[in-house]
Design a protein around this motif. Sequence first.
Motif, PDB file in Angstrom:
ATOM      1  N   TRP A  69       0.601  -1.036  -0.026  1.00 11.72           N
ATOM      2  CA  TRP A  69      -0.219   0.077  -0.101  1.00 11.72           C
ATOM      3  C   TRP A  69       0.523   1.399   0.177  1.00 11.72           C
ATOM      4  O   TRP A  69       1.015   2.151  -0.379  1.00 11.72           O
ATOM      5  CB  TRP A  69      -1.316  -0.149   1.059  1.00 11.72           C
ATOM      6  N   ILE A  70       1.985   1.252   0.697  1.00 10.50           N
ATOM      7  CA  ILE A  70       3.093   2.608   0.833  1.00 10.50           C
ATOM      8  C   ILE A  70       3.368   2.828  -0.427  1.00 10.50           C
ATOM      9  O   ILE A  70       3.871   3.784  -0.785  1.00 10.50           O
ATOM     10  CB  ILE A  70       4.023   2.614   1.816  1.00 10.50           C
ATOM     11  N   VAL A  71       3.720   1.457  -1.126  1.00 12.83           N
ATOM     12  CA  VAL A  71       4.426   1.466  -2.960  1.00 12.83           C
ATOM     13  C   VAL A  71       3.297   1.879  -3.765  1.00 12.83           C
ATOM     14  O   VAL A  71       3.941   2.879  -4.365  1.00 12.83           O
ATOM     15  CB  VAL A  71       5.513   0.538  -3.369  1.00 12.83           C
ATOM     16  N   PHE A  72       2.428   1.165  -3.605  1.00 10.88           N
ATOM     17  CA  PHE A  72       1.482   1.955  -4.531  1.00 10.88           C
ATOM     18  C   PHE A  72       1.062   2.978  -4.341  1.00 10.88           C
ATOM     19  O   PHE A  72       0.749   3.788  -5.604  1.00 10.88           O
ATOM     20  CB  PHE A  72       0.218   0.769  -4.540  1.00 10.88           C
ATOM     21  N   GLY A  73       0.782   3.725  -3.167  1.00  7.27           N
ATOM     22  CA  GLY A  73       1.006   5.131  -2.978  1.00  7.27           C
ATOM     23  C   GLY A  73       1.568   6.310  -3.778  1.00  7.27           C
ATOM     24  O   GLY A  73       2.382   7.050  -4.445  1.00  7.27           O
ATOM     25  N   VAL A 346      -2.197   8.657  -1.145  1.00  9.31           N
ATOM     26  CA  VAL A 346      -3.220   8.656  -2.070  1.00  9.31           C
ATOM     27  C   VAL A 346      -3.698  10.199  -1.900  1.00  9.31           C
ATOM     28  O   VAL A 346      -4.827  10.225  -2.729  1.00  9.31           O
ATOM     29  CB  VAL A 346      -4.449   7.147  -1.379  1.00  9.31           C
ATOM     30  N   LEU A 347      -3.866  10.596  -0.334  1.00  9.19           N
ATOM     31  CA  LEU A 347      -5.359  11.749   0.108  1.00  9.19           C
ATOM     32  C   LEU A 347      -4.249  12.710  -0.577  1.00  9.19           C
ATOM     33  O   LEU A 347      -4.893  13.865  -1.076  1.00  9.19           O
ATOM     34  CB  LEU A 347      -4.782  11.681   1.608  1.00  9.19           C
ATOM     35  N   THR A 348      -3.417  12.665  -0.746  1.00  9.61           N
ATOM     36  CA  THR A 348      -2.441  13.838  -1.539  1.00  9.61           C
ATOM     37  C   THR A 348      -2.947  13.954  -3.214  1.00  9.61           C
ATOM     38  O   THR A 348      -2.895  14.548  -3.545  1.00  9.61           O
ATOM     39  CB  THR A 348      -0.965  13.833  -1.043  1.00  9.61           C
ATOM     40  N   VAL A 349      -2.654  13.066  -3.311  1.00  5.61           N
ATOM     41  CA  VAL A 349      -3.359  12.654  -5.051  1.00  5.61           C
ATOM     42  C   VAL A 349      -4.554  13.597  -5.201  1.00  5.61           C
ATOM     43  O   VAL A 349      -4.879  13.518  -6.059  1.00  5.61           O
ATOM     44  CB  VAL A 349      -2.723  11.267  -5.799  1.00  5.61           C
TER      45      VAL A 349
END
Length: 520
Positions: A69-73, A346-349
């Motif tokens: 999840w960290i890598v994906f984000g 993800v929130l930043t995106v």
Amino acid sequence: MSALYLLTALFPVLSILFLLAVLQLSARLAMAIGLAGTALLAALVWRVQWLQLAAAVLEGWVIACSVLWIVFGAMLLLHQLQQQGRFDLIRQSFCQLTADPRQQLLLVGFLLVAFLEGVAGFGTPAAIAAPLLVSLGFQPLAAVTLALIADSVPVSFGAIGTPVLVGIAQGIDTPLAVQDIAVQAASIDLLAAPWIPVYMLALYCRFFSAEKSWRYFWPALPWALCCGVIYALSAWLAARWLGPEFPTVLAALSTMVLLAVILKLRQQRHTTANVSMNGAVNSTARQLIAAWLPYLCLISLLVLSRLPELPVKNWLQSYQWQFDALLGSAISTSLQPLYLPGTLFVLTVLLFLPKNRSAAPQLLALCRQSLQKIGPAALTLASAVPMVRVFIHSDLNQSGLPAMPVYLADWAAGHLQQLWLWCAPVLGALGSFIAGSATFSNLMFAQLQLEVAAQAGVAPQLVLALQMLGANAGNMICVVNIVAACAVVKLQQQEGKILRYTLLPMLLYLLLVGTASHWF
């Protein structure tokens, strides 16, 4: 039987080093072999029931999902920045400050990594810094290797002091002053930490630069040594006067600002033209701020979510996905999805998506692009993390033996007690290499370190400080970190080569720490 037990307990460590560094197998294959061998030996020698092994594997998959999840984000944000043209401006901002890749390495590869480790940790530093280094012209192999080497010294007080406040403080039964241990670690690091940026620079100049020459290294040596000394001294002052939460953050930030100011002053002295060193017209301050805004927003979110004085941390951690008694075993685990750095990526995106109808299609395209890139990492982590959990949960057996890492630590304590100032940091490094976390290494071995210190007549604060420093060194060779960083820069089947590059600086750092400990 003791020899068989020792070899069994050593198998996960030695097999991975042999398969990756010697046979140069891909991490995916090496980890699959390591998992199969560890599980088989745990069942036959340690007499761990197959149900417990299956539960440990399930727990490993849950933890692997948090890493992915960290890598994906990180990849999602990276692709968005590239799509919006911000990443080129970020690269240009470093080029305008200095066109020298050796100085860029110190700014991005060491100091930015340290700052990100200080505010977030948990795989965030390499996920952000490695792509930035690639955009500046560094080879992907060099970017990952150098970022991993850098993400060592800062780990002692990383993630707002988590390795100390959680790892050390909760890993011991004796009420020792945590700040005394932190100051002791920072004091030893005054002699060891400055050599990490020096080694990074030497490795880059000799093996990764276009010149591949030691002559390219010597002119930049004072920069690296000055950077390392200022960082270590700032961390010591922060540990002494402010406690263990902020040494990494403040040391990285103060050194970065000082180095940037010096570079800017030198640049103004040597050129007055409104042209950047790479021949491109300088971007305006407004353009550069706009380019950096997503990263600044991300860093702000990470800081706000990690500060213990604010209610945000407790609120984010209060929402958990609990997995109790997996398969009816004694193994339980949980996830805090809102607290994971990947969620903040993800929130930043989402915050920087266009406010029109194209937002949803753009987000779907970014997600599809990011998911396609993490497939190889997912397959590797699906074996690597379960292997670690089988190793750690091997205490759930019918033979009466302790867990394999504890067995190794007990064996070392019994045979190497007189050399414990050298062995204590090695044990800490072993814990991080296995568990992928300096915090978990401290939790696992802190109490044992205290017991050996009492037997050997060594000051307990000193031994726990060595445990902390060893744990940060083990971060350099942690396979989970290597796989995650490789995924972000799309580097495949180079894990063994990276491990060979990072193994030597880890050993040299442990040697420096062990030597320095005899002066305290």
